[in-house]
Design an enzyme around this catalytic site. Structure first.
Site, short mmCIF file in Angstrom:
data_model
loop_
_atom_site.label_atom_id
_atom_site.label_comp_id
_atom_site.label_asym_id
_atom_site.label_seq_id
_atom_site.Cartn_x
_atom_site.Cartn_y
_atom_site.Cartn_z
N LYS A 29 -4.72 8.42 -7.94
CA LYS A 29 -5.56 7.70 -6.58
C LYS A 29 -5.78 7.91 -5.27
O LYS A 29 -4.12 7.45 -4.84
CB LYS A 29 -5.76 5.63 -6.84
N GLY B 70 3.31 4.22 0.48
CA GLY B 70 2.30 3.40 0.44
C GLY B 70 2.89 2.85 1.93
O GLY B 70 4.06 2.06 1.86
N GLU C 146 7.94 4.23 -2.38
CA GLU C 146 8.22 4.82 -1.26
C GLU C 146 7.48 3.91 -0.38
O GLU C 146 6.07 4.26 0.07
CB GLU C 146 7.94 6.53 -1.02
N CYS D 103 6.47 7.06 7.17
CA CYS D 103 6.77 6.85 7.19
C CYS D 103 7.87 6.75 7.63
O CYS D 103 9.02 5.48 7.95
CB CYS D 103 6.61 6.72 5.31
N GLU E 147 6.55 -1.70 11.38
CA GLU E 147 5.94 -0.35 11.63
C GLU E 147 4.63 -0.73 12.26
O GLU E 147 3.75 -1.07 11.52
CB GLU E 147 6.08 0.05 10.33
#
Length: 478
Positions: free
Chosen positions: A184, A236, A258, A292, A389
């Protein structure tokens, strides 16, 4: 932005990619409508132009795709590794042949500069398929025992910041090890995954081995929860990663996550300043900071703070923000209005908490989603911008006096995905790196990737490794 030189526009041609007005789901080797007929629009972030209408998958579509993958698994997993390798090599070559088309497509759908998709993303995408094609007939020698077996059906959910590259990270090792896939893509960047579905058909990949389901979070949740999925791979946000961990708890599904990061980029007083500045820029402003493992916390030794910041500000003043299809552009568009709102909110919070904000003179385009490169000084570890973040072109600068203080500040984070060390002393690099709790540590560089090297994090940055020999283990029953 201001520059010592004026550049004439150098746009890449949009004519190299033909985007259809609508796309279906890719299930069992065919494009098909969603069971409930739902669709959504995918928008170019730099212009807010609607690029295409895409079928939106739901639970019923997930079930169809998983069943197709399960049917295909028996024959695909029984193929000799050398035969599976032929398909992966073929896919890699087609990606190379269509790389210009795919680079333009990725820039249109994602907003990142064409020179990044063209020169970084697409070469790495092909390299991952070439690399894992090479492993397909050597699994007995990968260090996981004799005759390691595939798990079955892999459910994979990827993010919007590197759509095609994250697809390659997931699909290449899964296919090499004999698994079948239901993937997806993110709802804001579905097009390159759908083009990859066409590449699978072009390569003659057997039906059902790869299935692509564009959709929203409900489709991802249905895929993770499906009882016939044997492996879950997710890249994500940490919040969604935690939800996935709760979903699969108590099942026999193998999982790799991750997640987010707040990477520390540590610059010592003996570092080459100009080289470090280039690494800092690459570390946080590559892909508009939507990375990330971005080096979003700059830890600079106190004695060189002023010199480094002066040089960094001069460099930021030369970056060019604008049309992502222009080959001169350094800073492209933010991926979505939602992400732009999050960046804006966190930056405003940083200023309200007392950090000093600076951005170079910058004229933002009138349409699309844009944010100027931003630097915060007078930042402490208590500031929100030093902890959370931001996932945008925003750098927080902190100082340190000793190596031990640098390590303590770098590790003072709920994340542990990446870090960078800048010094001329090899002994210092090794000593500091050994104390950092980060999955990837760069020395005198940043954001360098290779398919042979494993990638992953500690703490709330997730678990498991992708890339390299280590990336095979997540798809094998060992």
């Amino acid at each position: 932005m201001a520059s010592a030189f004026e550049y004439a526009p150098a746009p890449e041609s949009r004519s190299v990619v033909d985007i259809a007005p609508s796309y279906g789901l890719f299930i069992d080797g065919e494009f098909t409508e969603a069971a409930d007929g739902k669709v959504f629009k995918t928008v170019s972030p730099s212009t807010e132009e609607v690029l295409s209408e895409v079928a939106r998958s739901g639970a019923e579509d997930v079930d169809r795709a998983v069943k197709a993958a399960r049917r295909a698994f028996e024959k695909w997993s029984a193929l000799p590794g050398s035969e599976r390798a032929k398909y992966l090599f073929r896919i890699a070559r087609i990606i190379q042949e269509r790389s210009r088309e795919l680079a333009v497509l990725e820039t249109l759908d994602n907003g990142k500069p064409i020179k990044e998709t063209r020169d970084a993303d697409l070469p790495l995408v092909a390299a991952h398929f070439f690399y894992y094609a090479g492993w397909a007939d050597k699994l007995d020698h990968a260090g996981f025992g004799a005759n390691p077996r595939p798990l079955g059906v892999a459910g994979q959910v990827i993010p919007w910041n590197f759509p095609l590259l994250m697809l390659a990270w997931k699909i290449a090792p899964a296919l090499a090890t004999g698994n079948t896939v239901v993937l997806k893509p993110a709802e804001t960047t579905p097009l390159s995954a759908l083009f990859f579905a066409d590449i699978c058909r072009q390569a003659g990949l057997p039906k059902g081995v790869v299935n692509i389901l564009p959709g929203y979070g409900d489709a991802g949740a249905a895929l993770v929860e499906h009882p016939d999925v044997n492996k879950v791979a997710f890249t994500g946000s940490t919040a969604v990663g935690k939800a996935i961990a709760r979903q699969v708890a108590g099942t026999d599904k193998k999982v790799t996550l991750e997640l987010g990061g707040k990477g520390a980029n540590i610059v010592f007083d003996d570092a080459p300043i100009d080289q470090a500045v280039e690494g800092i820029v690459t570390g946080i402003f590559f892909n508009q900071g939507q990375v990330c493992c971005a080096g979003s916390r700059l830890l600079v030794q106190e004695s060189i703070q002023d010199e480094l910041l002066d040089s960094l500000k001069r460099r930021l003043s030369t970056l060019r923000l604008g049309d992502p299809l222009d080959k001169n552009t350094d800073i492209g568009a933010i991926n979505s209005a939602e992400q732009l709102a999050r960046i804006t909110s966190l930056v405003e919070q940083g200023a309200a908490e007392g950090a000093e904000r600076w951005s170079p003179a910058c004229e933002l385009p009138s349409s699309g989603y844009w944010f100027a490169p931003t630097l915060f000084t007078n930042v402490t570890q208590a500031h929100t911008i030093a902890r959370d973040e931001i996932f945008g072109p925003v750098l927080s600068v902190l100082t340190f006096r000793t190596p031990d203080e640098a390590v303590a500040k770098a590790n003072n984070s709920q994340y542990g995905l990446s870090a960078g060390i800048w010094t001329e002393k090899g002994s210092r690099i090794l000593a500091v790196a050994g104390k950092l709790r980060a999955g990837v540590i760069w020395s005198n560089t940043f954001n360098k990737f290779d398919p042979t090297s494993p990638f992953g994090g500690y703490k709330e940055s997730g678990f498991g490794r992708e890339g390299g020999r280590h990336g095979l283990e997540a798809y094998l029953d060992v």
